[in-house]
Design a protein around this motif. Sequence first.
Motif, PDB file in Angstrom:
ATOM      1  N   GLN A  79      10.643  -0.226  -8.085  1.00  0.00           N
ATOM      2  CA  GLN A  79      10.396   0.050  -9.497  1.00  0.00           C
ATOM      3  C   GLN A  79      11.711   0.164 -10.277  1.00  0.00           C
ATOM      4  OE1 GLN A  79       7.920   3.547  -9.541  1.00  0.00           O
ATOM      5  NE2 GLN A  79       5.994   2.369  -9.341  1.00  0.00           N
ATOM      6  N   ASN A  80      12.719   0.723  -9.654  1.00  0.00           N
ATOM      7  CA  ASN A  80      14.020   0.841 -10.297  1.00  0.00           C
ATOM      8  C   ASN A  80      14.646  -0.549 -10.537  1.00  0.00           C
ATOM      9  OD1 ASN A  80      13.917   3.624 -10.433  1.00  0.00           O
ATOM     10  ND2 ASN A  80      14.895   3.888  -8.396  1.00  0.00           N
ATOM     11  N   SER A  81      14.260  -1.477  -9.675  1.00  0.00           N
ATOM     12  CA  SER A  81      14.784  -2.845  -9.844  1.00  0.00           C
ATOM     13  C   SER A  81      14.018  -3.613 -10.897  1.00  0.00           C
ATOM     14  CB  SER A  81      14.743  -3.604  -8.509  1.00  0.00           C
ATOM     15  OG  SER A  81      13.393  -3.773  -8.083  1.00  0.00           O
ATOM     16  N   GLY A  82      13.023  -2.960 -11.563  1.00  0.00           N
ATOM     17  CA  GLY A  82      12.278  -3.577 -12.647  1.00  0.00           C
ATOM     18  C   GLY A  82      10.971  -4.172 -12.228  1.00  0.00           C
ATOM     19  N   MET A  83      10.518  -3.850 -11.013  1.00  0.00           N
ATOM     20  CA  MET A  83       9.268  -4.454 -10.524  1.00  0.00           C
ATOM     21  C   MET A  83       8.113  -3.561 -10.971  1.00  0.00           C
ATOM     22  SD  MET A  83       8.306  -5.605  -6.653  1.00  0.00           S
ATOM     23  CE  MET A  83       9.720  -6.691  -6.614  1.00  0.00           C
ATOM     24  N   ALA A  84       7.027  -4.148 -11.376  1.00  0.00           N
ATOM     25  CA  ALA A  84       5.850  -3.419 -11.815  1.00  0.00           C
ATOM     26  C   ALA A  84       5.140  -2.822 -10.605  1.00  0.00           C
ATOM     27  CB  ALA A  84       4.905  -4.347 -12.568  1.00  0.00           C
TER      28      ALA A  84
ATOM     29  N   GLU B   7       2.065  -3.004  -9.693  1.00  0.00           N
ATOM     30  CA  GLU B   7       1.199  -3.943  -8.986  1.00  0.00           C
ATOM     31  C   GLU B   7       2.013  -4.874  -8.104  1.00  0.00           C
ATOM     32  OE1 GLU B   7      -2.014  -3.875  -8.849  1.00  0.00           O
ATOM     33  OE2 GLU B   7      -2.115  -2.154 -10.196  1.00  0.00           O
ATOM     34  N   GLU B   8       3.173  -5.212  -8.557  1.00  0.00           N
ATOM     35  CA  GLU B   8       4.045  -6.075  -7.752  1.00  0.00           C
ATOM     36  C   GLU B   8       4.599  -5.298  -6.555  1.00  0.00           C
ATOM     37  OE1 GLU B   8       5.717  -9.017 -11.285  1.00  0.00           O
ATOM     38  OE2 GLU B   8       6.957  -7.356 -10.518  1.00  0.00           O
ATOM     39  N   VAL B   9       4.869  -4.012  -6.805  1.00  0.00           N
ATOM     40  CA  VAL B   9       5.369  -3.177  -5.687  1.00  0.00           C
ATOM     41  C   VAL B   9       4.323  -3.121  -4.564  1.00  0.00           C
ATOM     42  CG1 VAL B   9       6.034  -0.853  -5.015  1.00  0.00           C
ATOM     43  CG2 VAL B   9       6.892  -1.830  -7.157  1.00  0.00           C
ATOM     44  N   LYS B  10       3.055  -2.959  -4.949  1.00  0.00           N
ATOM     45  CA  LYS B  10       1.990  -2.881  -3.946  1.00  0.00           C
ATOM     46  C   LYS B  10       1.872  -4.168  -3.136  1.00  0.00           C
ATOM     47  CE  LYS B  10      -0.817   0.409  -6.580  1.00  0.00           C
ATOM     48  NZ  LYS B  10      -2.118   0.639  -7.251  1.00  0.00           N
ATOM     49  N   GLN B  11       2.287  -5.259  -3.711  1.00  0.00           N
ATOM     50  CA  GLN B  11       2.224  -6.525  -3.005  1.00  0.00           C
ATOM     51  C   GLN B  11       3.499  -6.820  -2.225  1.00  0.00           C
ATOM     52  OE1 GLN B  11      -0.589  -8.292  -2.911  1.00  0.00           O
ATOM     53  NE2 GLN B  11      -1.545  -6.734  -4.226  1.00  0.00           N
ATOM     54  N   HIS B  12       4.512  -6.018  -2.432  1.00  0.00           N
ATOM     55  CA  HIS B  12       5.782  -6.263  -1.750  1.00  0.00           C
ATOM     56  C   HIS B  12       5.590  -6.034  -0.243  1.00  0.00           C
ATOM     57  CE1 HIS B  12      10.014  -5.841  -0.641  1.00  0.00           C
ATOM     58  NE2 HIS B  12      10.269  -6.577  -1.768  1.00  0.00           N
ATOM     59  N   SER B  13       6.219  -6.844   0.543  1.00  0.00           N
ATOM     60  CA  SER B  13       6.054  -6.791   2.008  1.00  0.00           C
ATOM     61  C   SER B  13       6.510  -5.474   2.611  1.00  0.00           C
ATOM     62  CB  SER B  13       6.821  -7.945   2.652  1.00  0.00           C
ATOM     63  OG  SER B  13       8.207  -7.831   2.334  1.00  0.00           O
ATOM     64  N   GLU B  14       7.586  -4.933   2.113  1.00  0.00           N
ATOM     65  CA  GLU B  14       8.101  -3.683   2.676  1.00  0.00           C
ATOM     66  C   GLU B  14       7.143  -2.531   2.399  1.00  0.00           C
ATOM     67  OE1 GLU B  14      10.746  -1.459   4.957  1.00  0.00           O
ATOM     68  OE2 GLU B  14      10.631  -3.629   4.616  1.00  0.00           O
ATOM     69  N   TYR B  15       6.610  -2.523   1.223  1.00  0.00           N
ATOM     70  CA  TYR B  15       5.646  -1.478   0.878  1.00  0.00           C
ATOM     71  C   TYR B  15       4.358  -1.662   1.695  1.00  0.00           C
ATOM     72  CZ  TYR B  15       2.718   1.596  -1.947  1.00  0.00           C
ATOM     73  OH  TYR B  15       1.854   2.593  -2.347  1.00  0.00           O
ATOM     74  N   VAL B  16       3.915  -2.930   1.787  1.00  0.00           N
ATOM     75  CA  VAL B  16       2.705  -3.206   2.579  1.00  0.00           C
ATOM     76  C   VAL B  16       2.907  -2.778   4.048  1.00  0.00           C
ATOM     77  CG1 VAL B  16       1.237  -5.036   3.452  1.00  0.00           C
ATOM     78  CG2 VAL B  16       1.947  -5.044   1.051  1.00  0.00           C
ATOM     79  N   ARG B  17       4.065  -2.997   4.593  1.00  0.00           N
ATOM     80  CA  ARG B  17       4.357  -2.605   5.977  1.00  0.00           C
ATOM     81  C   ARG B  17       4.226  -1.101   6.145  1.00  0.00           C
ATOM     82  NH1 ARG B  17       8.697  -1.096   9.108  1.00  0.00           N
ATOM     83  NH2 ARG B  17      10.079  -1.003   7.273  1.00  0.00           N
TER      84      ARG B  17
END
Length: 280
Positions: free
Chosen positions: A99-104, A106-116
Amino acid sequence: MANGITRFFKAIWYTLTGRAHESADRLMENPEAVRGAYEDIIRDKQGNVQRYKQAIGQLMALVEQKKGTLKSLTDDINRLEDLKSGAIAKAKTTAAELQNSGMAPEEVKQHSEYVRCVTAYNDFHSTLEEKNARVVELEADIERAQQDIEAHKLQITTLHRDLNKIKTEQSEAVADLITAREQEDIADMLSGISMDGTSAELTRMREIREKAKGRSQVAQELAGTDSRTEEEEFLTAARTTAASDEFDSLIFGAQQTDTAAAQKTEPQKQPASADSELPL
């Protein structure tokens, strides 16, 4: 007809079995037979107690095994709790960085690291639930098994007590049978109906004594026969002489009296002297 034959053979069977039971009961009145029967019972019960102890030992071993499994599960649950906390912390850190990098969001939830992180958390959670359920099951099994073990221990104590009672009963039964047999033998001996060796020997000794007494009496009687015969001869002669004198006295009593008196009064003739015979 068939029913009659069946009843006939049944009657024979009942008679034979009844006699067999009677003979067996009579044999079991022997103290040594009773002692042996009790020994068999005691051995059987000791074997049962031993097998019971082995079964309780196996149950206790299973309880210890379950306790080991419970301890391992508890360690796993603690580790899974830590992993869950770590997955949550990792997911929070990842989401904040993204989020600090400007990602929304919903995009964070789809990020692979978060999903892992989310996937790991879910895995830890489901595994933890399974292990917690297994822990509850094991704790219930262990508690139930421990209660059974305590009950079995009390049963073992009761079995040992019963075994000791049987041992005491064995001694008492043997003693009672020996006492009863001795009393019966004494009663039979006193009543003269005993057939055992002791009474038979006593009877034989009594017969020998009576025979000896009889022989002694006969010997004494035989020893006195000659003297009694001689005495009887003298007595008979005396009685005969007395009777003859009495009879003669009755028949010839007067003549014998006159003759005797005349013989007393008649002067005795003096023999002539030599001087009187010479002529003057």
